[in-house]
Design a protein around this motif. Structure first.
Motif, PDB file in Angstrom:
ATOM      1  N   LYS A  71       0.833  -1.202   0.000  1.00 40.22           N
ATOM      2  CA  LYS A  71       0.000   0.000   0.000  1.00 40.22           C
ATOM      3  C   LYS A  71       0.871   1.256   0.000  1.00 40.22           C
ATOM      4  O   LYS A  71       1.872   1.328   0.707  1.00 40.22           O
ATOM      5  CB  LYS A  71      -0.926   0.006   1.219  1.00 40.22           C
ATOM      6  N   GLY A  72       0.471   2.254  -0.766  1.00 37.97           N
ATOM      7  CA  GLY A  72       1.181   3.521  -0.778  1.00 37.97           C
ATOM      8  C   GLY A  72       0.651   4.463   0.289  1.00 37.97           C
ATOM      9  O   GLY A  72      -0.351   4.198   0.944  1.00 37.97           O
ATOM     10  N   MET A  73       1.335   5.593   0.466  1.00 37.15           N
ATOM     11  CA  MET A  73       0.896   6.614   1.407  1.00 37.15           C
ATOM     12  C   MET A  73      -0.238   7.425   0.774  1.00 37.15           C
ATOM     13  O   MET A  73      -0.150   7.844  -0.375  1.00 37.15           O
ATOM     14  CB  MET A  73       2.040   7.544   1.777  1.00 37.15           C
ATOM     15  N   SER A  74      -1.281   7.653   1.564  1.00 37.11           N
ATOM     16  CA  SER A  74      -2.398   8.475   1.094  1.00 37.11           C
ATOM     17  C   SER A  74      -2.386   9.817   1.811  1.00 37.11           C
ATOM     18  O   SER A  74      -1.651  10.007   2.790  1.00 37.11           O
ATOM     19  CB  SER A  74      -3.733   7.763   1.354  1.00 37.11           C
ATOM     20  N   VAL A  75      -3.231  10.732   1.349  1.00 37.82           N
ATOM     21  CA  VAL A  75      -3.299  12.045   1.995  1.00 37.82           C
ATOM     22  C   VAL A  75      -3.753  11.908   3.447  1.00 37.82           C
ATOM     23  O   VAL A  75      -3.384  12.717   4.299  1.00 37.82           O
ATOM     24  CB  VAL A  75      -4.223  12.998   1.223  1.00 37.82           C
ATOM     25  N   ALA A  76      -4.540  10.874   3.761  1.00 39.01           N
ATOM     26  CA  ALA A  76      -5.018  10.684   5.133  1.00 39.01           C
ATOM     27  C   ALA A  76      -3.911  10.203   6.068  1.00 39.01           C
ATOM     28  O   ALA A  76      -3.993  10.405   7.283  1.00 39.01           O
ATOM     29  CB  ALA A  76      -6.175   9.686   5.155  1.00 39.01           C
TER      30      ALA A  76
ATOM     31  N   TYR B 129     -11.263  10.493   0.532  1.00 36.75           N
ATOM     32  CA  TYR B 129     -10.088  11.104   1.166  1.00 36.75           C
ATOM     33  C   TYR B 129      -8.925  10.116   1.255  1.00 36.75           C
ATOM     34  O   TYR B 129      -8.208  10.088   2.256  1.00 36.75           O
ATOM     35  CB  TYR B 129     -10.437  11.652   2.555  1.00 36.75           C
ATOM     36  N   GLU B 130      -8.738   9.321   0.190  1.00 37.40           N
ATOM     37  CA  GLU B 130      -7.630   8.365   0.160  1.00 37.40           C
ATOM     38  C   GLU B 130      -6.759   8.527  -1.075  1.00 37.40           C
ATOM     39  O   GLU B 130      -6.144   7.591  -1.565  1.00 37.40           O
ATOM     40  CB  GLU B 130      -8.197   6.934   0.236  1.00 37.40           C
ATOM     41  N   MET B 131      -6.718   9.753  -1.604  1.00 39.53           N
ATOM     42  CA  MET B 131      -5.864  10.012  -2.767  1.00 39.53           C
ATOM     43  C   MET B 131      -4.415   9.644  -2.461  1.00 39.53           C
ATOM     44  O   MET B 131      -3.909   9.949  -1.378  1.00 39.53           O
ATOM     45  CB  MET B 131      -5.940  11.490  -3.161  1.00 39.53           C
ATOM     46  N   PRO B 132      -3.714   9.000  -3.395  1.00 39.33           N
ATOM     47  CA  PRO B 132      -2.284   8.755  -3.191  1.00 39.33           C
ATOM     48  C   PRO B 132      -1.528  10.061  -2.960  1.00 39.33           C
ATOM     49  O   PRO B 132      -1.710  11.028  -3.706  1.00 39.33           O
ATOM     50  CB  PRO B 132      -1.872   8.080  -4.500  1.00 39.33           C
ATOM     51  N   LEU B 133      -0.714  10.077  -1.925  1.00 37.47           N
ATOM     52  CA  LEU B 133       0.050  11.287  -1.606  1.00 37.47           C
ATOM     53  C   LEU B 133       0.963  11.684  -2.767  1.00 37.47           C
ATOM     54  O   LEU B 133       1.220  12.874  -2.984  1.00 37.47           O
ATOM     55  CB  LEU B 133       0.865  11.047  -0.329  1.00 37.47           C
ATOM     56  N   HIS B 134       1.420  10.709  -3.501  1.00 36.56           N
ATOM     57  CA  HIS B 134       2.277  10.969  -4.664  1.00 36.56           C
ATOM     58  C   HIS B 134       1.589  11.879  -5.682  1.00 36.56           C
ATOM     59  O   HIS B 134       2.242  12.731  -6.300  1.00 36.56           O
ATOM     60  CB  HIS B 134       2.648   9.624  -5.308  1.00 36.56           C
ATOM     61  N   LEU B 135       0.282  11.715  -5.853  1.00 34.28           N
ATOM     62  CA  LEU B 135      -0.430  12.579  -6.798  1.00 34.28           C
ATOM     63  C   LEU B 135      -0.465  14.023  -6.305  1.00 34.28           C
ATOM     64  O   LEU B 135      -0.495  14.955  -7.108  1.00 34.28           O
ATOM     65  CB  LEU B 135      -1.857  12.070  -7.027  1.00 34.28           C
TER      66      LEU B 135
ATOM     67  N   PHE C 159     -13.672  22.710   4.422  1.00 30.67           N
ATOM     68  CA  PHE C 159     -13.350  21.925   5.614  1.00 30.67           C
ATOM     69  C   PHE C 159     -12.424  20.758   5.307  1.00 30.67           C
ATOM     70  O   PHE C 159     -11.649  20.335   6.151  1.00 30.67           O
ATOM     71  CB  PHE C 159     -14.634  21.400   6.260  1.00 30.67           C
ATOM     72  N   GLU C 160     -12.533  20.177   4.124  1.00 27.61           N
ATOM     73  CA  GLU C 160     -11.697  19.033   3.767  1.00 27.61           C
ATOM     74  C   GLU C 160     -10.873  19.345   2.520  1.00 27.61           C
ATOM     75  O   GLU C 160     -10.771  18.538   1.603  1.00 27.61           O
ATOM     76  CB  GLU C 160     -12.559  17.787   3.548  1.00 27.61           C
ATOM     77  N   SER C 161     -10.256  20.485   2.506  1.00 29.47           N
ATOM     78  CA  SER C 161      -9.592  20.966   1.298  1.00 29.47           C
ATOM     79  C   SER C 161      -8.494  20.028   0.801  1.00 29.47           C
ATOM     80  O   SER C 161      -8.581  19.441  -0.273  1.00 29.47           O
ATOM     81  CB  SER C 161      -9.010  22.356   1.557  1.00 29.47           C
ATOM     82  N   PHE C 162      -7.437  19.848   1.583  1.00 33.53           N
ATOM     83  CA  PHE C 162      -6.334  19.000   1.113  1.00 33.53           C
ATOM     84  C   PHE C 162      -6.731  17.534   1.117  1.00 33.53           C
ATOM     85  O   PHE C 162      -6.411  16.789   0.188  1.00 33.53           O
ATOM     86  CB  PHE C 162      -5.086  19.208   1.980  1.00 33.53           C
ATOM     87  N   ASN C 163      -7.425  17.083   2.169  1.00 32.47           N
ATOM     88  CA  ASN C 163      -7.859  15.689   2.207  1.00 32.47           C
ATOM     89  C   ASN C 163      -8.679  15.326   0.977  1.00 32.47           C
ATOM     90  O   ASN C 163      -8.643  14.196   0.498  1.00 32.47           O
ATOM     91  CB  ASN C 163      -8.715  15.428   3.454  1.00 32.47           C
ATOM     92  N   HIS C 164      -9.430  16.279   0.474  1.00 29.68           N
ATOM     93  CA  HIS C 164     -10.307  16.060  -0.673  1.00 29.68           C
ATOM     94  C   HIS C 164      -9.561  16.239  -1.993  1.00 29.68           C
ATOM     95  O   HIS C 164      -9.553  15.346  -2.840  1.00 29.68           O
ATOM     96  CB  HIS C 164     -11.483  17.042  -0.572  1.00 29.68           C
ATOM     97  N   LEU C 165      -8.928  17.385  -2.174  1.00 31.88           N
ATOM     98  CA  LEU C 165      -8.390  17.753  -3.485  1.00 31.88           C
ATOM     99  C   LEU C 165      -6.899  17.489  -3.647  1.00 31.88           C
ATOM    100  O   LEU C 165      -6.393  17.455  -4.770  1.00 31.88           O
ATOM    101  CB  LEU C 165      -8.683  19.235  -3.762  1.00 31.88           C
ATOM    102  N   GLY C 166      -6.177  17.338  -2.530  1.00 31.68           N
ATOM    103  CA  GLY C 166      -4.753  17.033  -2.615  1.00 31.68           C
ATOM    104  C   GLY C 166      -3.913  18.131  -3.236  1.00 31.68           C
ATOM    105  O   GLY C 166      -2.882  17.859  -3.870  1.00 31.68           O
ATOM    106  N   ILE C 167      -4.327  19.386  -3.046  1.00 34.68           N
ATOM    107  CA  ILE C 167      -3.575  20.520  -3.615  1.00 34.68           C
ATOM    108  C   ILE C 167      -2.753  21.174  -2.515  1.00 34.68           C
ATOM    109  O   ILE C 167      -3.324  21.814  -1.618  1.00 34.68           O
ATOM    110  CB  ILE C 167      -4.520  21.555  -4.245  1.00 34.68           C
TER     111      ILE C 167
ATOM    112  N   SER D 183     -11.893   9.851  13.856  1.00 35.32           N
ATOM    113  CA  SER D 183     -12.576  11.028  13.316  1.00 35.32           C
ATOM    114  C   SER D 183     -11.896  11.523  12.046  1.00 35.32           C
ATOM    115  O   SER D 183     -10.668  11.577  11.962  1.00 35.32           O
ATOM    116  CB  SER D 183     -12.589  12.150  14.361  1.00 35.32           C
ATOM    117  N   CYS D 184     -12.701  11.898  11.076  1.00 32.16           N
ATOM    118  CA  CYS D 184     -12.160  12.442   9.836  1.00 32.16           C
ATOM    119  C   CYS D 184     -11.454  13.772  10.072  1.00 32.16           C
ATOM    120  O   CYS D 184     -10.322  13.970   9.661  1.00 32.16           O
ATOM    121  CB  CYS D 184     -13.289  12.617   8.822  1.00 32.16           C
ATOM    122  N   SER D 185     -12.141  14.689  10.740  1.00 24.68           N
ATOM    123  CA  SER D 185     -11.658  16.065  10.817  1.00 24.68           C
ATOM    124  C   SER D 185     -10.591  16.295  11.871  1.00 24.68           C
ATOM    125  O   SER D 185      -9.771  17.199  11.740  1.00 24.68           O
ATOM    126  CB  SER D 185     -12.830  17.016  11.069  1.00 24.68           C
TER     127      SER D 185
END
Length: 478
Positions: free
Chosen positions: A32-37, A146-152, A197-205, A431-433
């Motif tokens: 498994k790779g690293m995700s934003v979470a 909220y599980e986008m690959p951190l690499h992206l 509220f979930e800016s980076f977790n959601h969009l990964g920017i 908790s998500c937040s």
């Protein structure tokens, strides 16, 4: 004269919902790779700027990847990865006939940009989905929660890059091809409208990698909308019977006063809450969105075929519902343009409790779209304290859920086509937040604290037996 039903449909989906990043753990298992979470850190005494869902910079990411002392709760969570068989069995014993979870993108494509998926990751979800079905529950699968690959995020600036469209569509097609005979209901993106509220977790920017973060977010949203439309087209080609849903966080606000300027400001604010579902359910950008972009100096770029792609619309609407807020002409000028109604009671975390607001939301969405609706998250986070025998008497949770389910029944009597209700976190998860364990939603208690200590023992709360009776009576006895 035809009369509206006064009871829940016989085929109503009574479910519970979790997310992979908040439950599975096993963050470094089987490639498994690293995700934003996985970089969401627990900060102890929380301040707003410390919450997991804050804006993230490249410096924050680099720190998290090198940090050997901090605690990152979502990396271990409740170890659902190894406990899913016993957990699903216990959940199924409530009688719930559906279960929602997500597929962690980084188990299938560890970096997100690979050409071939991980067979080890797919085998885990083969087994998980089979187990859901074996326990008599209809799987409702979220593709991205909220599980986008951190690499992206680090290499492409997440959804800001058009390249992420292709990465996501490849991910979707892989899942559709694998599970088209097992999974009928899909949600492509969790709470697509949560960009504050979930800016980076959601969009990964990463916030420091773009000049205009607000513009980058809406450009990222545009890419998500196109990706969802393309994925929907592919799903229908693979199996026309697959049902593709889109999901909102119910962010509708109500005017704080009857002043015309407050009513107008709230209407304009709510239009941009509807924007996401307007595109995904109607197939085109509404005029008010272009006015909003112009007023805010945002230049959102379209690809040559985007407008045609967007015609591939979703089959049903889902949303999460936790609280309502109010807004006025002054608050509408701010990024977080609504606030809690001080006249309402609130949870331990300050979230207002407004059951009638759920009925209102169901009617508003159905009046607007006339699409089938599912409530795919609803619940209350609370400090559950076991008594001297280790039992959890959570009457406050029963009261909250009872009042909200009652309003769902009222909405059905209003003529709203509601197909399902999913309590959020039927088993305690992180908790998500805020990455806390102490913010508990479940019918099932998990022995783990905010610092990661505990036996992971599962135990049924009073609400478990209450929900079992609700399902057994199809919502007749609340």
């Amino acid at each position: 004269m035809k009369k509206n039903p006064t009871t829940f449909p016989v085929d109503f989906l009574w479910g519970g919902a979790i997310a992979a990043n908040q439950s599975e753990g096993a963050y470094d298992v089987n490639g498994k790779g690293m995700s934003v979470a996985d970089i969401n850190r627990f900060h102890g005494e929380l301040k707003r700027q410390d919450r997991s869902n804050k804006e993230i910079t490249m410096k924050d990411i680099e720190f998290a990847l090198q940090d050997k002392e901090g605690f990152y709760p979502k990396r271990t969570a409740i170890d659902f990865y190894h406990h899913y068989k016993e957990d699903l069995k216990m959940l199924a014993e409530t009688g719930m006939n559906s279960f929602r979870t997500s597929i962690n993108w980084t188990r299938i494509f560890p970096n997100g940009d690979e050409l071939e998926p991980s067979e080890a990751g797919l085998r885990f979800y083969d087994n998980l989905i089979d187990e859901i079905i074996a326990n008599g529950m209809e799987p409702l699968i979220t593709v991205s929660h909220y599980e986008m690959p951190l690499h992206l995020a680090t290499e492409y600036n997440g959804w800001y890059s058009r390249k992420t469209i292709d990465f996501f569509v490849r991910f979707c097609e892989t899942l559709f091809q694998r599970y088209y005979q097992k999974v009928k209901y899909w949600i492509l993106l969790n709470q697509i409208n949560l960009i504050t509220f979930e800016s980076f977790n959601h969009l990964g920017i990463p916030a420091d990698r773009v000049e205009n973060l607000k513009e980058a977010k809406y450009q990222g949203i545009h890419h998500e909308l196109v990706a969802c439309a393309r994925a929907t087209k592919i799903a229908k080609q693979i199996n026309p019977n697959m049902q593709i849903g889109m999901m909102l966080f119910d962010g509708i606000s109500h005017p704080a006063t009857p002043k015309p300027e407050d009513v107008l400001a709230t209407m304009k604010r709510n239009q941009m809450e509807y924007f996401f579902s307007d595109v995904l359910l109607r197939g085109y950008y509404p005029g008010y969105a272009f006015r909003y972009f112009e007023d805010n100096g945002l230049d959102i770029k379209f690809g040559a075929h985007d407008e045609e792609d967007l015609k591939n619309t979703a089959d049903f609407l889902t949303f999460s519902y936790y609280y309502t807020r109010i807004s006025d002409a002054n608050s509408a000028k701010e990024e977080n343009s609504a606030y809690i109604n001080p006249e309402l009671p609130a949870s331990d975390w300050g979230w207002s409790i407004d059951p009638i607001g759920l009925r209102t939301a169901l009617n508003l969405y159905y009046d607007r779209y006339q699409f089938p609706i599912m409530i795919t998250e609803n619940g209350i986070g609370a400090h559950d304290q076991p008594d001297e025998n280790g039992d959890i008497h959570d009457d406050y949770r029963i009261d909250y859920l009872r009042k909200h389910i009652e309003q769902v029944r009222n909405a059905i009597s209003d003529g709203v086509d509601v197909h399902g209700y999913y309590s959020w976190g039927p088993i305690d998860i992180v908790s998500c937040s805020s990455s806390e364990m102490s913010k508990r939603y479940g019918f099932i208690y998990v022995d783990k604290d905010d610092q990661g200590n505990g036996t992971l023992l599962r135990k049924k709360k009073d609400s478990y037996y209450w929900y079992k009776n609700v399902v057994a009576t199809n919502g007749e006895e609340l």
